[in-house]
Design an enzyme around this catalytic site. Sequence first.
Site, PDB file in Angstrom:
ATOM      1  N   ASP A  11     -14.518 -19.778 -25.057  1.00 28.16           N
ATOM      2  CA  ASP A  11     -13.695 -19.224 -23.975  1.00 28.16           C
ATOM      3  C   ASP A  11     -13.691 -17.703 -24.054  1.00 28.16           C
ATOM      4  O   ASP A  11     -13.181 -17.031 -23.167  1.00 28.16           O
ATOM      5  CB  ASP A  11     -12.254 -19.766 -24.085  1.00 28.16           C
ATOM      6  CG  ASP A  11     -11.398 -19.298 -22.918  1.00 28.16           C
ATOM      7  OD1 ASP A  11     -11.863 -19.430 -21.766  1.00 28.16           O
ATOM      8  OD2 ASP A  11     -10.288 -18.788 -23.144  1.00 28.16           O
ATOM      9  N   GLU A  38     -16.685  -8.751 -24.257  1.00 27.81           N
ATOM     10  CA  GLU A  38     -16.399  -9.309 -22.927  1.00 27.81           C
ATOM     11  C   GLU A  38     -15.600  -8.341 -22.046  1.00 27.81           C
ATOM     12  O   GLU A  38     -15.460  -8.578 -20.836  1.00 27.81           O
ATOM     13  CB  GLU A  38     -15.645 -10.637 -23.056  1.00 27.81           C
ATOM     14  CG  GLU A  38     -14.234 -10.448 -23.581  1.00 27.81           C
ATOM     15  CD  GLU A  38     -13.481 -11.751 -23.800  1.00 27.81           C
ATOM     16  OE1 GLU A  38     -14.083 -12.757 -24.205  1.00 27.81           O
ATOM     17  OE2 GLU A  38     -12.257 -11.737 -23.550  1.00 27.81           O
ATOM     18  N   HIS A  69     -12.548 -16.550 -20.523  1.00 26.41           N
ATOM     19  CA  HIS A  69     -11.248 -16.251 -21.153  1.00 26.41           C
ATOM     20  C   HIS A  69     -10.089 -16.781 -20.283  1.00 26.41           C
ATOM     21  O   HIS A  69      -9.240 -16.022 -19.814  1.00 26.41           O
ATOM     22  CB  HIS A  69     -11.100 -14.738 -21.387  1.00 26.41           C
ATOM     23  CG  HIS A  69     -10.233 -14.420 -22.561  1.00 26.41           C
ATOM     24  ND1 HIS A  69     -10.517 -13.454 -23.470  1.00 26.41           N
ATOM     25  CD2 HIS A  69      -9.053 -14.958 -22.973  1.00 26.41           C
ATOM     26  CE1 HIS A  69      -9.567 -13.390 -24.395  1.00 26.41           C
ATOM     27  NE2 HIS A  69      -8.663 -14.310 -24.098  1.00 26.41           N
ATOM     28  N   ARG A  77     -10.776 -15.145 -30.204  1.00 27.42           N
ATOM     29  CA  ARG A  77     -11.326 -13.837 -29.869  1.00 27.42           C
ATOM     30  C   ARG A  77     -12.832 -13.832 -30.140  1.00 27.42           C
ATOM     31  O   ARG A  77     -13.290 -14.330 -31.173  1.00 27.42           O
ATOM     32  CB  ARG A  77     -10.676 -12.732 -30.712  1.00 27.42           C
ATOM     33  CG  ARG A  77      -9.293 -12.315 -30.226  1.00 27.42           C
ATOM     34  CD  ARG A  77      -9.345 -11.565 -28.891  1.00 27.42           C
ATOM     35  NE  ARG A  77      -8.034 -11.178 -28.415  1.00 27.42           N
ATOM     36  CZ  ARG A  77      -7.261 -11.890 -27.589  1.00 27.42           C
ATOM     37  NH1 ARG A  77      -7.687 -13.060 -27.151  1.00 27.42           N
ATOM     38  NH2 ARG A  77      -6.088 -11.449 -27.188  1.00 27.42           N
TER      39      ARG A  77
HETATM   40  P1  NAD Z   1      -0.293 -16.492 -34.412  1.00 30.12           P
HETATM   41  O1  NAD Z   1      -0.104 -15.084 -34.849  1.00 30.12           O
HETATM   42  O2  NAD Z   1       0.902 -17.350 -34.175  1.00 30.12           O
HETATM   43  O3  NAD Z   1      -1.234 -17.254 -35.451  1.00 30.12           O
HETATM   44  C1  NAD Z   1      -2.347 -16.692 -36.040  1.00 30.12           C
HETATM   45  C2  NAD Z   1      -2.498 -17.343 -37.409  1.00 30.12           C
HETATM   46  O4  NAD Z   1      -3.733 -16.916 -37.964  1.00 30.12           O
HETATM   47  C3  NAD Z   1      -1.392 -16.966 -38.403  1.00 30.12           C
HETATM   48  O5  NAD Z   1      -0.819 -18.144 -38.947  1.00 30.12           O
HETATM   49  C4  NAD Z   1      -2.116 -16.156 -39.476  1.00 30.12           C
HETATM   50  O6  NAD Z   1      -1.587 -16.338 -40.771  1.00 30.12           O
HETATM   51  C5  NAD Z   1      -3.519 -16.724 -39.370  1.00 30.12           C
HETATM   52  N1  NAD Z   1      -4.588 -15.879 -39.878  1.00 30.12           N
HETATM   53  C6  NAD Z   1      -4.826 -14.584 -39.615  1.00 30.12           C
HETATM   54  N2  NAD Z   1      -5.964 -14.209 -40.221  1.00 30.12           N
HETATM   55  C7  NAD Z   1      -6.432 -15.292 -40.877  1.00 30.12           C
HETATM   56  C8  NAD Z   1      -7.581 -15.532 -41.679  1.00 30.12           C
HETATM   57  N3  NAD Z   1      -8.484 -14.579 -41.930  1.00 30.12           N
HETATM   58  N4  NAD Z   1      -7.737 -16.766 -42.176  1.00 30.12           N
HETATM   59  C9  NAD Z   1      -6.845 -17.740 -41.942  1.00 30.12           C
HETATM   60  N5  NAD Z   1      -5.743 -17.582 -41.190  1.00 30.12           N
HETATM   61  C10 NAD Z   1      -5.551 -16.366 -40.664  1.00 30.12           C
HETATM   62  O7  NAD Z   1      -1.193 -16.398 -33.097  1.00 30.12           O
HETATM   63  P2  NAD Z   1      -1.363 -17.519 -31.978  1.00 30.12           P
HETATM   64  O8  NAD Z   1      -0.345 -17.322 -30.922  1.00 30.12           O
HETATM   65  O9  NAD Z   1      -1.515 -18.852 -32.600  1.00 30.12           O
HETATM   66  O10 NAD Z   1      -2.756 -17.050 -31.345  1.00 30.12           O
HETATM   67  C11 NAD Z   1      -3.945 -17.086 -32.090  1.00 30.12           C
HETATM   68  C12 NAD Z   1      -4.992 -16.260 -31.371  1.00 30.12           C
HETATM   69  O11 NAD Z   1      -5.394 -16.929 -30.175  1.00 30.12           O
HETATM   70  C13 NAD Z   1      -4.470 -14.897 -30.828  1.00 30.12           C
HETATM   71  O12 NAD Z   1      -4.397 -13.918 -31.789  1.00 30.12           O
HETATM   72  C14 NAD Z   1      -5.443 -14.581 -29.754  1.00 30.12           C
HETATM   73  O13 NAD Z   1      -6.523 -13.875 -30.342  1.00 30.12           O
HETATM   74  C15 NAD Z   1      -5.934 -15.960 -29.295  1.00 30.12           C
HETATM   75  N6  NAD Z   1      -5.515 -16.268 -27.919  1.00 30.12           N
HETATM   76  C16 NAD Z   1      -6.472 -16.574 -27.006  1.00 30.12           C
HETATM   77  C17 NAD Z   1      -6.106 -16.897 -25.713  1.00 30.12           C
HETATM   78  C18 NAD Z   1      -7.118 -17.276 -24.664  1.00 30.12           C
HETATM   79  O14 NAD Z   1      -6.788 -17.283 -23.466  1.00 30.12           O
HETATM   80  N7  NAD Z   1      -8.331 -17.644 -25.037  1.00 30.12           N
HETATM   81  C19 NAD Z   1      -4.781 -16.869 -25.349  1.00 30.12           C
HETATM   82  C20 NAD Z   1      -3.826 -16.567 -26.320  1.00 30.12           C
HETATM   83  C21 NAD Z   1      -4.203 -16.260 -27.599  1.00 30.12           C
END
Ligand code: NAD
Length: 327
Positions: A256, A261, A293, A232
Site C-alpha cells: 500500500d 511515493e 496509500h 511505510r
Molecule cells: P504505533 O506507534 O501504535 O505502533 C508501532 C509499533 O512499532 C510500536 O509498538 C513500536 O514499539 C513498534 N516498533 C517500532 N520500531 C520497531 C522495530 N524496529 N521492531 C519492532 N517493533 C518496532 O503505530 P500504529 O498506529 O500501529 O501505526 C503503525 C504504522 O502504520 C505507522 O507508523 C504508519 O507508518 C503506518 N500507517 C500506515 C497507514 C496507511 O494508510 N497505509 C495508515 C496509518 C498508519
Amino acid sequence: MKLFAFSLREYDEKKYLEQICSELNIEYGYTSEYPSMDNLHLAKGYDTISIITNPINQEMLDTLKEYGIKAVSTRTIGYDHIDIEYAKQIGIKVCYAPYSPNSVANYTIMMILMACRKIDFIMKKSALLDFTLKGNCGRELSLCTVGVIGTGRIGETLIKHLSGFGCKILAYDIYEKESVKEYAEYVSLDKIYSDSDIITLHVPGLPENKHMICAETIEKMKDGVILINAARGMLIDTPALVAGLNSGKIGFAALDTIENEAGLYYLSFQDKVLPNTDFHLLSGMPNVMLSPHMAFYTEEAVSDMVTNSVKGSLSAMKGEDSPFIVC
Ligand code: NAD
C-alpha cells in the site's frame, strides 16, 4: 487561534474542518495545494498549519518560523515526513492525528486475502474473459503462519481480527504487550522471517527502521513468502524486493506504500509520464499488487484525522498537554 490547512481535500475533509473549527471557535484558511517553498507564504498571519504526508524539511520549518507559525500538525498517524528534531530545536510544536486502527487493520486483512487467493491476477484474467483455472490456485489463510512485525495500535488490532481465521500468528515488537499474547506468540525477528508464510509490517518509518527488509533479511525468509506493507515504503529496500520477487524467494508482495511515493500518490498523472521508476518496475510485475496509500481511507478515519489535527494544534497553542502533540 488561526489555522491554515494545506493539501485540504474539499470533497471529504473540508466539512470536518468547518465543523471542528466552528465548534472550537477557530479561524481557518486552506488550499488544496501541497506545501512547498513556493506557497508557504499562504500561511503568513496564521498561528498553525495543518498538513498531510508531504515532507516538511529544515528550510520550510525556518520559513514557517519566520512567518510566526507556532505548530505544524499532520492529519496522519505517521509523522516521519516532518523533521521533528529540527522543529524541536527551533521551537515549533509538532502534532499528529491518531485515528481508529480498524481502517488499516481491515485493509491489511483484505491485502492478505487478496494475496493468498491471487485475486488481482484472477480479476485481470476474468476481465479478458479468461475463466480458466490454471494459475489461479490459492492458499488458505487459516493454514498459514502470519508474522506481524510491530504490535502497536494497528498491529494489535490486526492480530485480534486475524485470530478469527484460525491461522498461527507470530509477533515481534521491541515492546511486548500482554494483551497481544492471548492471540499471538512473541518470537525473535529471525523466527518471524524463518517461519512465516505471510509477513506484514506495522512499524513506523523511523530512520532506524529504514530498509529493515533488505537482501539480508529476505534471505532468511521462507521461499515464496507473501510480504505485506501497509506501513511505510522506506521499510523495504526496493532493489532487494525486486530481486526477491524476480527469484521467487518472495512469492507475492502487496504494497500500500512504496519508497519515494511523495509527489506521486494522491495526484493524477493522466496524460503525463509518471516520474517514478520504482512504481513502473513494481507495477509491471505479476506477483505485485500496489495500492496508492489507501489503507487509512475510511469516512471515520478522515473525520478523526481532521478533528484530532485541529485539537492538537489548539492544545499546542494553549501550552496544554494533549495526546496529539508529538513534541
Ligand atoms: P504505533 O506507534 O501504535 O505502533 C508501532 C509499533 O512499532 C510500536 O509498538 C513500536 O514499539 C513498534 N516498533 C517500532 N520500531 C520497531 C522495530 N524496529 N521492531 C519492532 N517493533 C518496532 O503505530 P500504529 O498506529 O500501529 O501505526 C503503525 C504504522 O502504520 C505507522 O507508523 C504508519 O507508518 C503506518 N500507517 C500506515 C497507514 C496507511 O494508510 N497505509 C495508515 C496509518 C498508519
